[in-house]
Design a protein around this motif. Structure first.
Motif, PDB file in Angstrom:
ATOM      1  N   ARG A   1       0.894  -1.148  -0.036  1.00 37.56           N
ATOM      2  CA  ARG A   1      -0.076   0.084  -0.069  1.00 37.56           C
ATOM      3  C   ARG A   1       0.924   1.230  -0.045  1.00 37.56           C
ATOM      4  NH1 ARG A   1      -4.674  -2.783  -0.293  1.00 37.56           N
ATOM      5  NH2 ARG A   1      -5.376  -3.718   1.543  1.00 37.56           N
TER       6      ARG A   1
ATOM      7  N   TRP B   1       3.188  -4.872   7.468  1.00 42.52           N
ATOM      8  CA  TRP B   1       1.965  -5.397   7.299  1.00 42.52           C
ATOM      9  C   TRP B   1       1.906  -7.045   7.153  1.00 42.52           C
ATOM     10  CZ3 TRP B   1       2.112  -7.970   1.948  1.00 42.52           C
ATOM     11  CH2 TRP B   1       0.950  -8.491   1.792  1.00 42.52           C
TER      12      TRP B   1
ATOM     13  N   ARG C   1      -0.703  -9.401   9.305  1.00 45.11           N
ATOM     14  CA  ARG C   1      -1.561 -10.160   8.361  1.00 45.11           C
ATOM     15  C   ARG C   1      -1.349 -11.659   8.878  1.00 45.11           C
ATOM     16  NH1 ARG C   1      -4.562  -9.284   3.567  1.00 45.11           N
ATOM     17  NH2 ARG C   1      -4.923 -11.601   3.106  1.00 45.11           N
TER      18      ARG C   1
ATOM     19  N   VAL D   1      -7.440  -3.442  13.909  1.00 44.75           N
ATOM     20  CA  VAL D   1      -7.693  -3.488  12.206  1.00 44.75           C
ATOM     21  C   VAL D   1      -8.729  -4.300  12.145  1.00 44.75           C
ATOM     22  CG1 VAL D   1      -6.487  -4.753  10.313  1.00 44.75           C
ATOM     23  CG2 VAL D   1      -5.394  -3.073  11.531  1.00 44.75           C
TER      24      VAL D   1
ATOM     25  N   GLY E   1     -13.715  -4.630   9.906  1.00 44.31           N
ATOM     26  CA  GLY E   1     -14.954  -5.260   9.645  1.00 44.31           C
ATOM     27  C   GLY E   1     -16.246  -4.493   9.944  1.00 44.31           C
TER      28      GLY E   1
ATOM     29  N   THR F   1     -17.878  -2.234   6.848  1.00 46.64           N
ATOM     30  CA  THR F   1     -18.237  -2.899   5.513  1.00 46.64           C
ATOM     31  C   THR F   1     -19.432  -3.602   5.681  1.00 46.64           C
ATOM     32  OG1 THR F   1     -16.283  -4.431   6.571  1.00 46.64           O
ATOM     33  CG2 THR F   1     -15.866  -2.994   4.319  1.00 46.64           C
TER      34      THR F   1
ATOM     35  N   HIS G   1      -3.790  -0.998  -4.410  1.00 44.18           N
ATOM     36  CA  HIS G   1      -2.396  -1.915  -4.377  1.00 44.18           C
ATOM     37  C   HIS G   1      -1.535  -1.028  -4.729  1.00 44.18           C
ATOM     38  CE1 HIS G   1      -4.077  -6.171  -3.761  1.00 44.18           C
ATOM     39  NE2 HIS G   1      -5.098  -5.295  -3.434  1.00 44.18           N
TER      40      HIS G   1
ATOM     41  N   THR H   1     -15.660  -8.680  -4.196  1.00 44.21           N
ATOM     42  CA  THR H   1     -15.913  -7.599  -3.075  1.00 44.21           C
ATOM     43  C   THR H   1     -14.886  -7.622  -2.070  1.00 44.21           C
ATOM     44  OG1 THR H   1     -17.933  -9.145  -2.516  1.00 44.21           O
ATOM     45  CG2 THR H   1     -18.542  -6.791  -2.508  1.00 44.21           C
ATOM     46  N   PHE H   2     -14.257  -8.739  -1.755  1.00 46.31           N
ATOM     47  CA  PHE H   2     -13.347  -8.938  -0.641  1.00 46.31           C
ATOM     48  C   PHE H   2     -11.952  -8.665  -1.142  1.00 46.31           C
ATOM     49  CE2 PHE H   2     -16.972 -11.554   0.963  1.00 46.31           C
ATOM     50  CZ  PHE H   2     -17.182 -10.802   2.125  1.00 46.31           C
TER      51      PHE H   2
ATOM     52  N   TYR I   1      -8.425  -8.747  -3.594  1.00 47.33           N
ATOM     53  CA  TYR I   1      -7.443  -9.531  -4.552  1.00 47.33           C
ATOM     54  C   TYR I   1      -6.188  -9.688  -3.898  1.00 47.33           C
ATOM     55  CZ  TYR I   1     -11.426  -7.292  -6.920  1.00 47.33           C
ATOM     56  OH  TYR I   1     -12.544  -6.794  -7.462  1.00 47.33           O
TER      57      TYR I   1
ATOM     58  N   ARG J   1      -3.324  -9.256  -0.756  1.00 49.03           N
ATOM     59  CA  ARG J   1      -4.209  -8.637   0.184  1.00 49.03           C
ATOM     60  C   ARG J   1      -5.702  -8.723   0.512  1.00 49.03           C
ATOM     61  NH1 ARG J   1      -1.714  -4.141   3.387  1.00 49.03           N
ATOM     62  NH2 ARG J   1       0.055  -4.011   2.659  1.00 49.03           N
TER      63      ARG J   1
ATOM     64  N   CYS K   1      -9.221  -9.845   1.631  1.00 50.30           N
ATOM     65  CA  CYS K   1      -9.819  -9.406   2.999  1.00 50.30           C
ATOM     66  C   CYS K   1      -9.616 -10.641   3.909  1.00 50.30           C
ATOM     67  CB  CYS K   1     -11.294  -9.147   2.910  1.00 50.30           C
ATOM     68  SG  CYS K   1     -12.118  -8.782   4.460  1.00 50.30           S
TER      69      CYS K   1
HETATM   70  C1  HEM Z   1     -18.879  -7.021   3.668  1.00 48.48           C
HETATM   71  C2  HEM Z   1     -17.923  -7.019   4.671  1.00 48.48           C
HETATM   72  C3  HEM Z   1     -16.517  -6.987   4.160  1.00 48.48           C
HETATM   73  C4  HEM Z   1     -16.142  -6.451   2.890  1.00 48.48           C
HETATM   74  C5  HEM Z   1     -16.886  -6.364   1.709  1.00 48.48           C
HETATM   75  C6  HEM Z   1     -14.447  -6.404   2.897  1.00 48.48           C
HETATM   76  C7  HEM Z   1     -13.639  -5.938   2.030  1.00 48.48           C
HETATM   77  C8  HEM Z   1     -12.305  -5.805   1.993  1.00 48.48           C
HETATM   78  C9  HEM Z   1     -11.503  -5.186   0.929  1.00 48.48           C
HETATM   79  C10 HEM Z   1     -11.892  -5.071  -0.505  1.00 48.48           C
HETATM   80  C11 HEM Z   1     -10.295  -5.401   1.589  1.00 48.48           C
HETATM   81  C12 HEM Z   1      -8.922  -4.718   0.879  1.00 48.48           C
HETATM   82  C13 HEM Z   1      -8.402  -5.978   0.000  1.00 48.48           C
HETATM   83  C14 HEM Z   1      -7.510  -5.747  -1.265  1.00 48.48           C
HETATM   84  O1  HEM Z   1      -6.264  -4.897  -0.896  1.00 48.48           O
HETATM   85  O2  HEM Z   1      -7.510  -5.962  -2.244  1.00 48.48           O
HETATM   86  C15 HEM Z   1     -10.221  -5.680   2.928  1.00 48.48           C
HETATM   87  C16 HEM Z   1      -9.291  -5.740   3.886  1.00 48.48           C
HETATM   88  C17 HEM Z   1      -9.252  -5.892   4.908  1.00 48.48           C
HETATM   89  N1  HEM Z   1     -10.379  -6.436   5.688  1.00 48.48           N
HETATM   90 FE1  HEM Z   1     -12.192  -6.739   5.056  1.00 48.48          FE
HETATM   91  N2  HEM Z   1     -14.162  -6.586   4.084  1.00 48.48           N
HETATM   92  C18 HEM Z   1     -15.336  -7.179   4.849  1.00 48.48           C
HETATM   93  C19 HEM Z   1     -15.366  -7.326   6.437  1.00 48.48           C
HETATM   94  C20 HEM Z   1     -14.082  -7.689   7.117  1.00 48.48           C
HETATM   95  C21 HEM Z   1     -14.365  -8.170   8.456  1.00 48.48           C
HETATM   96  C22 HEM Z   1     -15.500  -8.593   9.208  1.00 48.48           C
HETATM   97  C23 HEM Z   1     -13.132  -8.072   8.981  1.00 48.48           C
HETATM   98  C24 HEM Z   1     -12.429  -8.605  10.210  1.00 48.48           C
HETATM   99  C25 HEM Z   1     -12.972  -9.124  11.024  1.00 48.48           C
HETATM  100  C26 HEM Z   1     -12.100  -7.414   7.897  1.00 48.48           C
HETATM  101  C27 HEM Z   1     -10.947  -7.354   7.956  1.00 48.48           C
HETATM  102  C28 HEM Z   1     -10.064  -6.747   7.124  1.00 48.48           C
HETATM  103  C29 HEM Z   1      -8.721  -6.306   7.279  1.00 48.48           C
HETATM  104  C30 HEM Z   1      -7.866  -6.457   8.467  1.00 48.48           C
HETATM  105  C31 HEM Z   1      -8.092  -5.901   5.972  1.00 48.48           C
HETATM  106  C32 HEM Z   1      -6.661  -5.509   5.689  1.00 48.48           C
HETATM  107  C33 HEM Z   1      -5.919  -6.456   4.812  1.00 48.48           C
HETATM  108  C34 HEM Z   1      -4.620  -6.195   4.262  1.00 48.48           C
HETATM  109  O3  HEM Z   1      -4.264  -4.777   4.328  1.00 48.48           O
HETATM  110  O4  HEM Z   1      -3.926  -6.829   4.072  1.00 48.48           O
HETATM  111  N3  HEM Z   1     -12.943  -7.204   6.810  1.00 48.48           N
HETATM  112  N4  HEM Z   1     -11.564  -5.984   3.200  1.00 48.48           N
END
Ligand code: HEM
Length: 436
Positions: free
Chosen positions: A39, A54, A58, A221, A226, A229, A296, A358-359, A361, A364, A366
């Motif tokens: 990032r 990170w 992670r 984090v 969490g 979203t 990214h 949505t989550f 790629y 990274r 999610c």
């Molecule tokens: C509908 C629910 C959720 C959506 C749509 C979502 C979506 C995303 C997306 C798009 C990213 C970035 C991925 C990327 O860089 O390509 C992300 C990162 C992340 N999400 Fe979620 N998320 C959701 C729920 C959650 C929940 C419930 C948690 C924790 C319990 C969580 C923890 C994280 C963390 C820690 C990152 C950072 C990861 C990194 O930078 O390596 N997310 N999420």
């Protein structure tokens, strides 16, 4: 290359590229994730108070949120879903606060082991401030991101608003992180807090120095990533349901035949509920909460389809386009769960799965996706089983038709998700009030 496959936006000191197709996204963010998983270390990241490191964060996070580990949290998610139903029954007009409480509350319970206050909780309020700060990652919102020199402008100069904004967000993030840690630690000592991710991390790393800071950050984090979203996704679900009574009826009929009138749904019912599963997929697709994903940054020069992409380029995946491609999702603006079902009424694996987009790629992706998915399921299934959702009335009692529109920003939320939520029957009311 198809038009719009990639769009390159040169700006002063930064290159930005929008990836506008599935092919470009998976080629660059997934297959080449070895060089596209950073990032950007913008002035923002120095200012926003979160240290990077990170990989270690992670790894520590994943251990506690793998599909298997997530099973440990299902009972907590169910408790919060039941509490959500009780809150909706007693105060249906407070829908948004109840959604907020349900998701934030479940995450705090899992990560820190204590139950947040039911109203005006200090930590939930602080987190609302912190997520305002995440909006800063919209490309171009703050001049400071593109003109690093601006960082040294004194706070009293016109246009230097970022100093004040960052001070507020950083303050809120620090206060939440430290406060949550202390609360957990005191709770562990007095026996008031139960098992939690933070408690487990502290057992392994001890409670001193840098390792402890990582443990604190990991939990923070989880809360940050969490809470908002899922908050936005569930609001979109309520809006969609209030606009589509026939979809609700089909889901309710499915729940009635699988779960019956004498209990609430559980996670174990999920495989027998293809239509409810299709609603979850459609809720993740229809108004996706991160339309441009999270950027990214490239750590080396690379070439894609003959185009040179310099090191340090911020790559924004256009997730929205991929989830609204009419070739893949006919009539993409319509909320229509049937698109995910085959002729046998089961989920059709040939249809593009929104959760692959949505989550996020590559490396990274999610790490909270399994937790989020299970949490969305239990809340949506519980609500559909016991409530009817309809449009809100105007002053004359006539139903208002809400236009589904989303706010701007890196995270987007329905502008308006007002609706009327009523228990489906006397039996449903009893089920909600029973002690589960
Ligand atoms: C509908 C629910 C959720 C959506 C749509 C979502 C979506 C995303 C997306 C798009 C990213 C970035 C991925 C990327 O860089 O390509 C992300 C990162 C992340 N999400 Fe979620 N998320 C959701 C729920 C959650 C929940 C419930 C948690 C924790 C319990 C969580 C923890 C994280 C963390 C820690 C990152 C950072 C990861 C990194 O930078 O390596 N997310 N999420």
């Amino acid at each position: 290359m198809p038009p719009g496959d990639i769009v390159y936006i040169p700006t002063y000191g930064t290159s930005i590229m929008i990836l506008g197709s599935s092919k470009a996204i998976f080629e660059l963010l997934d297959k080449r994730s070895a060089v596209t998983s950073s990032r950007r270390d913008t002035p923002m990241r120095h200012l926003d108070g979160i240290r990077d490191e990170w990989r270690r964060h992670r790894r520590a996070f994943w251990q506690h949120f793998t599909p298997n580990a997530t099973k440990r949290y299902l009972a907590i998610q169910s408790d919060f879903a039941h509490m959500f139903a009780r809150k909706l029954l007693s105060d249906p007009s407070g829908l948004k606060q109840h959604v907020r409480y349900t998701f934030a509350g479940a995450i705090v319970k899992v990560a820190y082991g204590f139950t947040v206050g039911e109203t005006n909780d200090k930590y939930i309020t602080l987190m609302e401030k912190v997520t305002e700060g995440l909006q800063a990652f919209v490309p171009g919102r703050y001049l400071v991101e593109f003109l690093p020199i601006v960082r040294f402008v004194p706070p009293w100069m016109p246009g230097a608003r970022f100093h004040q904004d960052f001070a507020v967000w950083r303050g809120a993030a620090d206060e939440a992180r430290k406060g949550l840690y202390l609360r957990t630690k005191q709770g562990l000592e007095s026996g008031e807090t139960s098992q939690s991710v933070l408690a487990k991390l502290l057992e392994t790393v001890g409670d001193e120095g840098h390792e402890r800071e990582i443990a604190e950050n990991v939990c923070m984090v989880a809360f940050e990533g969490g809470a908002d979203t899922t908050y936005s996704t569930l609001q979109s679900f309520f809006l969609a349901m209030s606009l589509s009574p026939e979809i609700q009826h089909r889901a309710q009929a499915e729940l009635h035949s699988v779960v019956g009138p004498d209990r609430l749904p559980t996670h174990d019912d999920r495989p027998a509920l293809p239509y409810v599963n299709a609603i979850i997929k459609e809720s993740l697709r229809w108004q996706n909460v991160l339309p441009l994903g999270v950027h990214h940054t490239t750590t080396e020069d690379t070439v894609y389809d003959g185009y040179f992409i310099p090191k340090g380029t911020m790559l924004f995946p256009n997730t929205w386009t991929c989830l609204h491609d009419p070739e893949v999702f006919p009539d993409p603006d319509r909320f229509w769960p049937e698109r995910f079902l085959g002729p046998d009424g089961q989920l059709d694996p040939a249809v593009r799965d929104p959760s692959k987009y949505t989550f996020g790629y590559g490396r990274r992706i999610c790490p909270g996706k399994h937790f989020a998915d299970a949490s969305l399921f239990i809340n949506m299934a519980t609500v559909l089983h016991v409530f009817d959702i309809s449009p809100p009335p105007d002053e004359d009692g006539k139903p208002v038709r809400i236009e589904p529109r989303m706010t701007n920003g890196i995270m987007s939320y329905p502008e308006d998700c007002r609706c009327t939520v009523t228990p489906r029957s006397q039996r449903a009311r009893e089920l909600i009030l029973e002690d589960h």
